[in-house]
Design a protein around this motif. Structure first.
Motif, PDB file in Angstrom:
ATOM      1  N   MET A 118       0.839  -1.192   0.000  1.00  0.00           N
ATOM      2  CA  MET A 118       0.000   0.000   0.000  1.00  0.00           C
ATOM      3  C   MET A 118       0.881   1.251   0.000  1.00  0.00           C
ATOM      4  O   MET A 118       1.813   1.374   0.795  1.00  0.00           O
ATOM      5  CB  MET A 118      -0.907   0.015   1.226  1.00  0.00           C
ATOM      6  N   VAL A 119       0.605   2.182  -0.920  1.00  0.00           N
ATOM      7  CA  VAL A 119       1.389   3.410  -1.034  1.00  0.00           C
ATOM      8  C   VAL A 119       0.984   4.373   0.080  1.00  0.00           C
ATOM      9  O   VAL A 119      -0.208   4.618   0.299  1.00  0.00           O
ATOM     10  CB  VAL A 119       1.173   4.085  -2.409  1.00  0.00           C
ATOM     11  N   LYS A 120       1.960   4.885   0.792  1.00  0.00           N
ATOM     12  CA  LYS A 120       1.682   5.813   1.879  1.00  0.00           C
ATOM     13  C   LYS A 120       1.454   7.208   1.323  1.00  0.00           C
ATOM     14  O   LYS A 120       2.259   7.723   0.545  1.00  0.00           O
ATOM     15  CB  LYS A 120       2.848   5.832   2.876  1.00  0.00           C
ATOM     16  N   ILE A 121       0.321   7.813   1.680  1.00  0.00           N
ATOM     17  CA  ILE A 121       0.008   9.168   1.226  1.00  0.00           C
ATOM     18  C   ILE A 121       0.706  10.158   2.142  1.00  0.00           C
ATOM     19  O   ILE A 121       0.545  10.121   3.370  1.00  0.00           O
ATOM     20  CB  ILE A 121      -1.511   9.410   1.227  1.00  0.00           C
ATOM     21  N   LEU A 122       1.495  11.048   1.540  1.00  0.00           N
ATOM     22  CA  LEU A 122       2.258  12.015   2.315  1.00  0.00           C
ATOM     23  C   LEU A 122       1.580  13.387   2.293  1.00  0.00           C
ATOM     24  O   LEU A 122       0.956  13.761   1.300  1.00  0.00           O
ATOM     25  CB  LEU A 122       3.682  12.131   1.770  1.00  0.00           C
ATOM     26  N   THR A 123       1.715  14.110   3.379  1.00  0.00           N
ATOM     27  CA  THR A 123       1.146  15.448   3.523  1.00  0.00           C
ATOM     28  C   THR A 123       2.230  16.491   3.343  1.00  0.00           C
ATOM     29  O   THR A 123       3.281  16.422   3.990  1.00  0.00           O
ATOM     30  CB  THR A 123       0.507  15.616   4.916  1.00  0.00           C
ATOM     31  N   LYS A 124       1.978  17.464   2.477  1.00  0.00           N
ATOM     32  CA  LYS A 124       2.960  18.517   2.230  1.00  0.00           C
ATOM     33  C   LYS A 124       2.690  19.710   3.149  1.00  0.00           C
ATOM     34  O   LYS A 124       1.581  20.244   3.154  1.00  0.00           O
ATOM     35  CB  LYS A 124       2.894  18.974   0.768  1.00  0.00           C
ATOM     36  N   PRO A 125       3.677  20.137   3.927  1.00  0.00           N
ATOM     37  CA  PRO A 125       3.494  21.311   4.799  1.00  0.00           C
ATOM     38  C   PRO A 125       3.281  22.585   3.977  1.00  0.00           C
ATOM     39  O   PRO A 125       3.860  22.750   2.896  1.00  0.00           O
ATOM     40  CB  PRO A 125       4.805  21.384   5.587  1.00  0.00           C
ATOM     41  N   HIS A 126       2.448  23.478   4.483  1.00  0.00           N
ATOM     42  CA  HIS A 126       2.242  24.801   3.878  1.00  0.00           C
ATOM     43  C   HIS A 126       3.060  25.817   4.658  1.00  0.00           C
ATOM     44  O   HIS A 126       3.135  25.750   5.895  1.00  0.00           O
ATOM     45  CB  HIS A 126       0.757  25.181   3.909  1.00  0.00           C
ATOM     46  N   TRP A 127       3.636  26.766   3.931  1.00  0.00           N
ATOM     47  CA  TRP A 127       4.490  27.763   4.563  1.00  0.00           C
ATOM     48  C   TRP A 127       3.940  29.164   4.341  1.00  0.00           C
ATOM     49  O   TRP A 127       3.430  29.483   3.275  1.00  0.00           O
ATOM     50  CB  TRP A 127       5.917  27.676   4.018  1.00  0.00           C
ATOM     51  N   ARG A 128       4.055  30.010   5.367  1.00  0.00           N
ATOM     52  CA  ARG A 128       3.622  31.396   5.271  1.00  0.00           C
ATOM     53  C   ARG A 128       4.631  32.274   6.008  1.00  0.00           C
ATOM     54  O   ARG A 128       5.315  31.809   6.934  1.00  0.00           O
ATOM     55  CB  ARG A 128       2.229  31.582   5.885  1.00  0.00           C
ATOM     56  N   MET A 129       4.728  33.529   5.622  1.00  0.00           N
ATOM     57  CA  MET A 129       5.631  34.468   6.284  1.00  0.00           C
ATOM     58  C   MET A 129       4.887  35.190   7.404  1.00  0.00           C
ATOM     59  O   MET A 129       3.734  35.582   7.247  1.00  0.00           O
ATOM     60  CB  MET A 129       6.179  35.496   5.292  1.00  0.00           C
ATOM     61  N   ASN A 130       5.552  35.329   8.552  1.00  0.00           N
ATOM     62  CA  ASN A 130       4.972  36.052   9.676  1.00  0.00           C
ATOM     63  C   ASN A 130       6.105  36.644  10.497  1.00  0.00           C
ATOM     64  O   ASN A 130       6.971  35.923  10.997  1.00  0.00           O
ATOM     65  CB  ASN A 130       4.131  35.106  10.545  1.00  0.00           C
ATOM     66  N   SER A 131       6.117  37.966  10.584  1.00  0.00           N
ATOM     67  CA  SER A 131       7.147  38.676  11.369  1.00  0.00           C
ATOM     68  C   SER A 131       8.562  38.295  10.960  1.00  0.00           C
ATOM     69  O   SER A 131       9.454  38.134  11.798  1.00  0.00           O
ATOM     70  CB  SER A 131       6.937  38.424  12.868  1.00  0.00           C
ATOM     71  N   GLY A 132       8.759  38.115   9.647  1.00  0.00           N
ATOM     72  CA  GLY A 132      10.092  37.829   9.136  1.00  0.00           C
ATOM     73  C   GLY A 132      10.523  36.384   9.225  1.00  0.00           C
ATOM     74  O   GLY A 132      11.683  36.068   8.941  1.00  0.00           O
ATOM     75  N   ALA A 133       9.606  35.495   9.606  1.00  0.00           N
ATOM     76  CA  ALA A 133       9.948  34.081   9.723  1.00  0.00           C
ATOM     77  C   ALA A 133       8.975  33.230   8.911  1.00  0.00           C
ATOM     78  O   ALA A 133       7.811  33.593   8.730  1.00  0.00           O
ATOM     79  CB  ALA A 133       9.911  33.645  11.185  1.00  0.00           C
ATOM     80  N   LYS A 134       9.470  32.100   8.417  1.00  0.00           N
ATOM     81  CA  LYS A 134       8.611  31.144   7.717  1.00  0.00           C
ATOM     82  C   LYS A 134       8.021  30.175   8.736  1.00  0.00           C
ATOM     83  O   LYS A 134       8.756  29.560   9.506  1.00  0.00           O
ATOM     84  CB  LYS A 134       9.414  30.376   6.653  1.00  0.00           C
ATOM     85  N   LEU A 135       6.691  30.049   8.709  1.00  0.00           N
ATOM     86  CA  LEU A 135       5.995  29.186   9.667  1.00  0.00           C
ATOM     87  C   LEU A 135       5.165  28.168   8.903  1.00  0.00           C
ATOM     88  O   LEU A 135       4.560  28.482   7.875  1.00  0.00           O
ATOM     89  CB  LEU A 135       5.090  30.013  10.580  1.00  0.00           C
ATOM     90  N   CYS A 136       5.101  26.949   9.408  1.00  0.00           N
ATOM     91  CA  CYS A 136       4.409  25.885   8.686  1.00  0.00           C
ATOM     92  C   CYS A 136       3.083  25.509   9.335  1.00  0.00           C
ATOM     93  O   CYS A 136       2.855  25.745  10.528  1.00  0.00           O
ATOM     94  CB  CYS A 136       5.288  24.647   8.532  1.00  0.00           C
ATOM     95  N   SER A 137       2.229  24.912   8.531  1.00  0.00           N
ATOM     96  CA  SER A 137       0.965  24.353   9.011  1.00  0.00           C
ATOM     97  C   SER A 137       0.579  23.207   8.083  1.00  0.00           C
ATOM     98  O   SER A 137       0.957  23.186   6.909  1.00  0.00           O
ATOM     99  CB  SER A 137      -0.137  25.414   9.037  1.00  0.00           C
ATOM    100  N   PHE A 138      -0.159  22.240   8.594  1.00  0.00           N
ATOM    101  CA  PHE A 138      -0.648  21.127   7.783  1.00  0.00           C
ATOM    102  C   PHE A 138      -1.651  20.318   8.591  1.00  0.00           C
ATOM    103  O   PHE A 138      -1.756  20.463   9.821  1.00  0.00           O
ATOM    104  CB  PHE A 138       0.509  20.224   7.309  1.00  0.00           C
ATOM    105  N   SER A 139      -2.389  19.484   7.904  1.00  0.00           N
ATOM    106  CA  SER A 139      -3.299  18.541   8.547  1.00  0.00           C
ATOM    107  C   SER A 139      -2.819  17.143   8.202  1.00  0.00           C
ATOM    108  O   SER A 139      -2.627  16.808   7.034  1.00  0.00           O
ATOM    109  CB  SER A 139      -4.732  18.747   8.051  1.00  0.00           C
ATOM    110  N   LEU A 140      -2.605  16.328   9.236  1.00  0.00           N
ATOM    111  CA  LEU A 140      -1.990  15.022   9.055  1.00  0.00           C
ATOM    112  C   LEU A 140      -2.908  13.941   9.621  1.00  0.00           C
ATOM    113  O   LEU A 140      -3.400  14.061  10.743  1.00  0.00           O
ATOM    114  CB  LEU A 140      -0.645  14.997   9.786  1.00  0.00           C
ATOM    115  N   HIS A 141      -3.157  12.898   8.819  1.00  0.00           N
ATOM    116  CA  HIS A 141      -4.022  11.812   9.293  1.00  0.00           C
ATOM    117  C   HIS A 141      -3.190  10.766  10.023  1.00  0.00           C
ATOM    118  O   HIS A 141      -2.164  10.303   9.536  1.00  0.00           O
ATOM    119  CB  HIS A 141      -4.753  11.153   8.133  1.00  0.00           C
ATOM    120  N   LYS A 142      -3.648  10.406  11.227  1.00  0.00           N
ATOM    121  CA  LYS A 142      -2.998   9.378  12.025  1.00  0.00           C
ATOM    122  C   LYS A 142      -4.020   8.299  12.383  1.00  0.00           C
ATOM    123  O   LYS A 142      -5.159   8.617  12.747  1.00  0.00           O
ATOM    124  CB  LYS A 142      -2.445   9.981  13.332  1.00  0.00           C
TER     125      LYS A 142
END
Length: 230
Positions: free
Chosen positions: A1-25
């Motif tokens: 079975m192929v494992k489905i991978l989640t790609k993190p999303h990146w956004r800029m905030n106060s001069g830093a790159k911050l990530c967010s994502f939804s991951l199924h466990k």
């Protein structure tokens, strides 16, 4: 079975790159993960379950200009601890933040029962306090399982007594190296034996180590279901 991978999303905030994502466990379902800016250079990573419950968090300082992160408090809730690798997920998120923001070093104070956990992800001892130095040396001296390490600890103690102020920095460095060697000996022992430090102490993770061991970390990202590669 192929494992489905989640790609993190990146956004800029106060001069830093911050990530967010939804991951199924499995069992836990979908976990919402987000790194949030709190104030100044302080941030928090939150793991939120399907019903809105808090699964874990990580409070940290991050300054891309200084190329530095300081981890203040990483914690998973008690009932999820040791079952779902949420501590590993939080650590990998901090490593992604480190890479994306060109952070060269993460520093933290490790509680005594978390030293082995941090060591498994590349953190090295960074002994900087006299009490920590002296406590660790005494512990290694009295651990009769490793006579060679005990002798090295005794040598450092003797040099401290003999050379005093002229040996301070070298004593910290030698104790840090000795502590890492000691960790390598005990980290694969049964849980009751490996979590045997009497006191916590400072540790650090350098970007150089991550790059040198990127294959290992990339395997961890895949294991966690993350589409991210160093």
């Amino acid at each position: 079975m192929v494992k489905i991978l989640t790609k993190p999303h990146w956004r800029m905030n106060s001069g830093a790159k911050l990530c967010s994502f939804s991951l199924h466990k499995e069992v836990l379902g979908n976990i919402k993960t987000k790194v949030l800016h709190e104030r100044d250079f302080n941030y928090v990573t939150k793991l939120i379950g399907e019903a809105g419950e808090n699964l874990g968090r990580d409070h940290f300082y991050m300054s891309p200009k200084e190329h530095l992160m300081v981890d203040f408090d990483m914690k998973t809730e008690d009932k999820y601890r040791g079952k779902y690798r949420l501590g590993e997920l939080l650590r990998l998120i901090s490593i992604m933040q480190m890479i994306e923001n060109n952070i060269k070093k993460v520093e933290l104070y490790s509680r005594e029962n978390a030293v082995i956990f941090h060591a498994k992800y590349g953190f090295k001892s960074n002994i900087r306090r006299f009490f920590h130095r002296d406590s660790i040396l005494e512990q290694i001296i009295h651990d009769k399982r490793f006579e060679d390490l005990s002798q090295r600890a005794k040598y450092i103690q003797e040099r401290i007594a003999k050379d005093g102020d002229n040996f301070i920095q070298e004593a910290f460095q030698r104790t840090s190296i000795l502590t890492d060697d000691y960790i390598q000996r005990i980290k694969n022992l049964p849980q009751a034996e490996s979590n045997s430090f009497k006191h916590g102490f400072d540790m650090k993770l350098e970007k150089k180590f991550i790059l040198e061991n990127k294959a290992k970390f990339n395997e961890m990202f895949i294991r966690q279901g993350l589409d991210y590669q160093i």
